[in-house]
Design an enzyme around this catalytic site. Sequence first.
Site, PDB file in Angstrom:
ATOM      1  N   ASP A  41       2.046  27.728  52.662  1.00  0.00           N
ATOM      2  CA  ASP A  41       1.978  26.333  53.085  1.00  0.00           C
ATOM      3  C   ASP A  41       1.502  26.226  54.527  1.00  0.00           C
ATOM      4  OD1 ASP A  41       2.781  25.369  50.673  1.00  0.00           O
ATOM      5  OD2 ASP A  41       4.849  24.976  51.252  1.00  0.00           O
ATOM      6  N   GLU A  43      -0.471  28.292  56.148  1.00  0.00           N
ATOM      7  CA  GLU A  43      -1.911  28.531  56.213  1.00  0.00           C
ATOM      8  C   GLU A  43      -2.691  27.317  55.715  1.00  0.00           C
ATOM      9  OE1 GLU A  43      -2.597  33.271  55.592  1.00  0.00           O
ATOM     10  OE2 GLU A  43      -1.711  32.173  53.930  1.00  0.00           O
ATOM     11  N   ASP A  45      -1.643  24.232  55.948  1.00  0.00           N
ATOM     12  CA  ASP A  45      -1.569  23.262  57.036  1.00  0.00           C
ATOM     13  C   ASP A  45      -2.553  23.612  58.142  1.00  0.00           C
ATOM     14  OD1 ASP A  45       0.354  21.808  55.757  1.00  0.00           O
ATOM     15  OD2 ASP A  45       2.032  22.658  56.870  1.00  0.00           O
ATOM     16  N   SER A  90       0.795   9.752  55.242  1.00  0.00           N
ATOM     17  CA  SER A  90       0.687  10.965  56.032  1.00  0.00           C
ATOM     18  C   SER A  90       0.633  10.566  57.504  1.00  0.00           C
ATOM     19  CB  SER A  90      -0.567  11.736  55.624  1.00  0.00           C
ATOM     20  OG  SER A  90      -0.673  12.941  56.319  1.00  0.00           O
ATOM     21  N   LEU A  91       0.441  11.551  58.379  1.00  0.00           N
ATOM     22  CA  LEU A  91       0.368  11.284  59.816  1.00  0.00           C
ATOM     23  C   LEU A  91      -0.844  11.971  60.416  1.00  0.00           C
ATOM     24  CD1 LEU A  91       4.083  11.864  60.912  1.00  0.00           C
ATOM     25  CD2 LEU A  91       2.916   9.669  60.765  1.00  0.00           C
ATOM     26  N   GLU A 124      11.116  12.149  67.291  1.00  0.00           N
ATOM     27  CA  GLU A 124      12.058  12.884  66.453  1.00  0.00           C
ATOM     28  C   GLU A 124      11.430  14.193  65.984  1.00  0.00           C
ATOM     29  OE1 GLU A 124      12.367  11.077  62.347  1.00  0.00           O
ATOM     30  OE2 GLU A 124      11.165   9.535  63.348  1.00  0.00           O
ATOM     31  N   LYS A 126       9.809  16.966  63.779  1.00  0.00           N
ATOM     32  CA  LYS A 126       9.031  16.928  62.540  1.00  0.00           C
ATOM     33  C   LYS A 126       9.531  18.055  61.634  1.00  0.00           C
ATOM     34  CE  LYS A 126       4.329  16.941  60.727  1.00  0.00           C
ATOM     35  NZ  LYS A 126       4.554  18.023  59.736  1.00  0.00           N
ATOM     36  N   ASP A 128       9.924  20.577  58.704  1.00  0.00           N
ATOM     37  CA  ASP A 128       8.969  21.258  57.834  1.00  0.00           C
ATOM     38  C   ASP A 128       9.612  21.430  56.462  1.00  0.00           C
ATOM     39  OD1 ASP A 128       6.673  22.440  57.031  1.00  0.00           O
ATOM     40  OD2 ASP A 128       7.034  24.365  58.023  1.00  0.00           O
ATOM     41  N   ARG A 147       6.660  12.795  47.085  1.00  0.00           N
ATOM     42  CA  ARG A 147       5.568  11.979  47.626  1.00  0.00           C
ATOM     43  C   ARG A 147       4.352  11.970  46.715  1.00  0.00           C
ATOM     44  NH1 ARG A 147       3.713  12.865  53.754  1.00  0.00           N
ATOM     45  NH2 ARG A 147       3.353  14.977  53.004  1.00  0.00           N
ATOM     46  N   GLU A 183      13.240  13.844  54.377  1.00  0.00           N
ATOM     47  CA  GLU A 183      12.743  15.197  54.153  1.00  0.00           C
ATOM     48  C   GLU A 183      13.837  16.067  53.550  1.00  0.00           C
ATOM     49  OE1 GLU A 183       8.944  17.191  54.962  1.00  0.00           O
ATOM     50  OE2 GLU A 183       9.669  15.123  55.083  1.00  0.00           O
ATOM     51  N   TYR A 235      14.689   9.282  57.595  1.00  0.00           N
ATOM     52  CA  TYR A 235      14.027   8.858  58.824  1.00  0.00           C
ATOM     53  C   TYR A 235      13.118   7.643  58.650  1.00  0.00           C
ATOM     54  CZ  TYR A 235      10.385  11.875  56.790  1.00  0.00           C
ATOM     55  OH  TYR A 235       9.486  12.469  55.946  1.00  0.00           O
ATOM     56  N   LYS A 299       6.760   7.357  67.006  1.00  0.00           N
ATOM     57  CA  LYS A 299       6.529   6.102  66.289  1.00  0.00           C
ATOM     58  C   LYS A 299       6.764   4.930  67.236  1.00  0.00           C
ATOM     59  CE  LYS A 299       8.357   8.077  61.981  1.00  0.00           C
ATOM     60  NZ  LYS A 299       9.442   7.983  60.962  1.00  0.00           N
ATOM     61  N   LYS A 323       1.981  18.368  67.390  1.00  0.00           N
ATOM     62  CA  LYS A 323       2.247  19.737  66.958  1.00  0.00           C
ATOM     63  C   LYS A 323       2.582  20.630  68.150  1.00  0.00           C
ATOM     64  CE  LYS A 323       1.622  19.401  62.499  1.00  0.00           C
ATOM     65  NZ  LYS A 323       0.760  20.322  61.779  1.00  0.00           N
ATOM     66  N   CYS A 428     -29.867  35.094  52.855  1.00  0.00           N
ATOM     67  CA  CYS A 428     -28.617  34.724  52.204  1.00  0.00           C
ATOM     68  C   CYS A 428     -28.028  35.930  51.489  1.00  0.00           C
ATOM     69  CB  CYS A 428     -28.869  33.596  51.212  1.00  0.00           C
ATOM     70  SG  CYS A 428     -27.423  33.156  50.220  1.00  0.00           S
ATOM     71  N   CYS A 431     -28.206  35.025  47.398  1.00  0.00           N
ATOM     72  CA  CYS A 431     -29.435  34.932  46.607  1.00  0.00           C
ATOM     73  C   CYS A 431     -30.629  35.620  47.239  1.00  0.00           C
ATOM     74  CB  CYS A 431     -29.769  33.470  46.333  1.00  0.00           C
ATOM     75  SG  CYS A 431     -30.299  32.542  47.796  1.00  0.00           S
ATOM     76  N   CYS A 446     -28.907  28.859  54.161  1.00  0.00           N
ATOM     77  CA  CYS A 446     -29.710  29.449  53.094  1.00  0.00           C
ATOM     78  C   CYS A 446     -30.715  28.415  52.613  1.00  0.00           C
ATOM     79  CB  CYS A 446     -28.800  29.883  51.942  1.00  0.00           C
ATOM     80  SG  CYS A 446     -29.679  30.273  50.413  1.00  0.00           S
ATOM     81  N   CYS A 452     -29.729  29.324  44.605  1.00  0.00           N
ATOM     82  CA  CYS A 452     -28.619  30.057  45.220  1.00  0.00           C
ATOM     83  C   CYS A 452     -27.353  29.804  44.424  1.00  0.00           C
ATOM     84  CB  CYS A 452     -28.433  29.615  46.675  1.00  0.00           C
ATOM     85  SG  CYS A 452     -27.062  30.470  47.506  1.00  0.00           S
TER      86      CYS A 452
END
Length: 780
Positions: A41, A43, A45, A90-91, A124, A126, A128, A147, A183, A235, A299, A323, A428, A431, A446, A452
């Site tokens: 998850d 990766e 993100d 989403s945010l 607040e 976040k 995970d 969601r 959450e 929240y 917010k 983040k 390329c 091809c 290419c 291709c």
Amino acid sequence: MTREIENLSPEAAAAEHARLAEEIAAHDRAYYAEDAPVITDAEYDGLRARLEALEAAFPELAHAESPTQTIGAKPSGKFAEVRHAVPMLSLGNAFDEDDVAAFEARIRRFLNLKDDETLAFTAEPKIDGLSASLRYEKGVLVTGATRGDGQTGENVTENLKTLDKIPKRLTGDVPDVLEVRGEVYLSHADFAALNAAQEAAGKPAYKNPRNAAAGSLRQIDPAITATRPLRFFAYAWGEVSEPLADTQSGAVERLKALGFATNGDMKRCEGVEALLAHYRDLEARRAELGYDIDGVVYKVDRLDWQARLGFVARAPRWAIAHKFSPEKAVTKLNNIEIQVGRTGALTPVAKLEPVTVGGVVVSNATLHNEDYIRGIGKDGEPIRGGTDIRIGDTVIVQRAGDVIPQIVDVLKDRRDGSEQAFVFPKVCPVCGSHAVREEGEAVRRCTGGLVCRSQAVERLKHFVSRKAFDIEGLGDKQIEIFFDIGLLKEPADIFLLPNHSDRIQQLDRFGETSVKNLIASIESSRKVELHRLIYGLGIRHVGEDTARKLAQYFTTWDAFSGAVKQASGGRPGSQYIELSNIRGIGPVAVGHLMEAAEKVASLQPLDVSLQEQLRFVHEKLNQTHRQALADAYRTWERFVVAVQRAFNEKPSAAYLELSGIDKVGIVATESLVEFFDEPRNAAAVSRLLEHLEILDAEMVVSDSPVAGKTVVFTGSLERFARDEAKARAQSLGAKVAGSVSAKTDYLVAGPGAGSKLTKARELGVNVLTEDEWLSLIGDA
């Protein structure tokens, strides 16, 4: 914003943006539809975080439906579906203090707040975890849902009822209808205990608490969920029959009083410095919290201001996720591989000795383009001090925004002579066609086109992706199999697959049920919304938001394709395009320069800097415009020649109408014209259309006085900021354009209106003051 992103050309940024969007869509299918994720998850993100960084550096790539703002995926079918009364959003993300300051500035600008007017936020942690919504009616928990895709989630009511921290019945002063959002998560201690139990039972361990929480909640048997120590923080809220409070902080306090667990680290802050101080405090205490967080959510506190700010597609304007700082690790670069995307872009990928960065094992990292590997940008500026990247190097890996893997530096002092310089291919690798790098671009492409395999396969993957035709059961592996055995070469072939069901059923891993489901999905996809068709064609620079804008503006396929054909006959010359593509110079500024072309020719050079002399060209060229032009042309003589040539190469009215549509622009317009001018593309589209029923775009509001009308805003609006005025017009079903034409219905002109006002009067367009506009739409 990292230096390497700043050094990307618009073309290279757009190419990487498109490639990452395709990769995210593939991972969405793997995780949500096939229950077989190939990356963690975190990766996943990280891919989204990279898009946000690109969009921060290249605003023209930002759009409301970018994968940076998408929400989950279509429900898997394992559970009954629940339609959210209020979408679960989403945010957007912020990665540094400048982003936070820019967020606060956007809020003030949108609301027209004075500098000394208090603007308070809540800040607040976040969490995970996994978002969930709890619906209470008369105080009784009746529905619990994930969601999903933001509009529709999975019904996991019985699973959520097993959580101790979720009240089954509310008492006291409770609204008749109350949807509580929050959450679901696992604490660090509970996660460790769960994995110990998994290993003792001979089962694989979960990779991180978020995966474990998601897997635990989405169990078919609620009894299994009941054995997992899941927790819940409230929240937010969805539908409510009466307001919880006047502020975000007050509403969360109300939820706490009703018996929900809320986060004690939420704090009300006034101003950017207070937000950043709380952010730094949480970052310092992050390891002590006992659960995973990956940032801080800000917010706007006042709910009436939240209502005014509204949303950009599926993300609120009034909130953002800040983040945490990147984390780094040292590892060895074992190899560099080249991936070929649907637009032919050759993208280098670093194959690393696996290393843990911030709790996630990283084995791949993007290298962007050949300049980034070489260490010298296309403008000659050094990257990483001019140090190249070689196979065998010891490198520093960073996950920007706490998650994305990228190589940020090379430890030259650890080189022992065995390292090998990487030679970027001129052909390329798929091809064998020539790979060409056009002047001014950082990306090499290419030229194989339809011959291709990689490009053809990636285009088909894009066509069936969730945000295009959304054909379930036709994932990456299936497309590759069908392509290699000759059943699938172009989009039209997808709708011929039902004719080959017997042959498909004979293939490995294709049973009778899976083939039946695939055919059903294909048949249901024959009826397609206009914006999905436009996006699904995979035209360069035409992302989801651009496709939606085009669909909303033209409403029908015939009108859209006819407009592109008309624009093709009046394309601008190369100098006009060059002028339009200067970063910081938008269509409005180009219009000012075209107005001043005759004046420019008569002006004499002064003994001042070019930026200073540009003050005399047009009164509406602001400092940003002047600096961008000065950086691009350096001398007055070169600037004059450029403007004169551009003036002589102006596009037709049809071209200007297409490029003037809100958020479309000249780059996307050029891509549209080039795509449909190519005979093979036109023929492939014609064959595709034989299988489709294209649904006309629906107006957002059909009974408003401006529904279906084309509106242009100009001058300095005093009652509302420009973005708020556009958003309001679009919510009423109006089409917002950037330039005036004979098809314009209303020009809303504020003080200082110039050439657009003049042109509107010449064309007989209905010109309104701001007050007249507000009266027309009922907002006076």
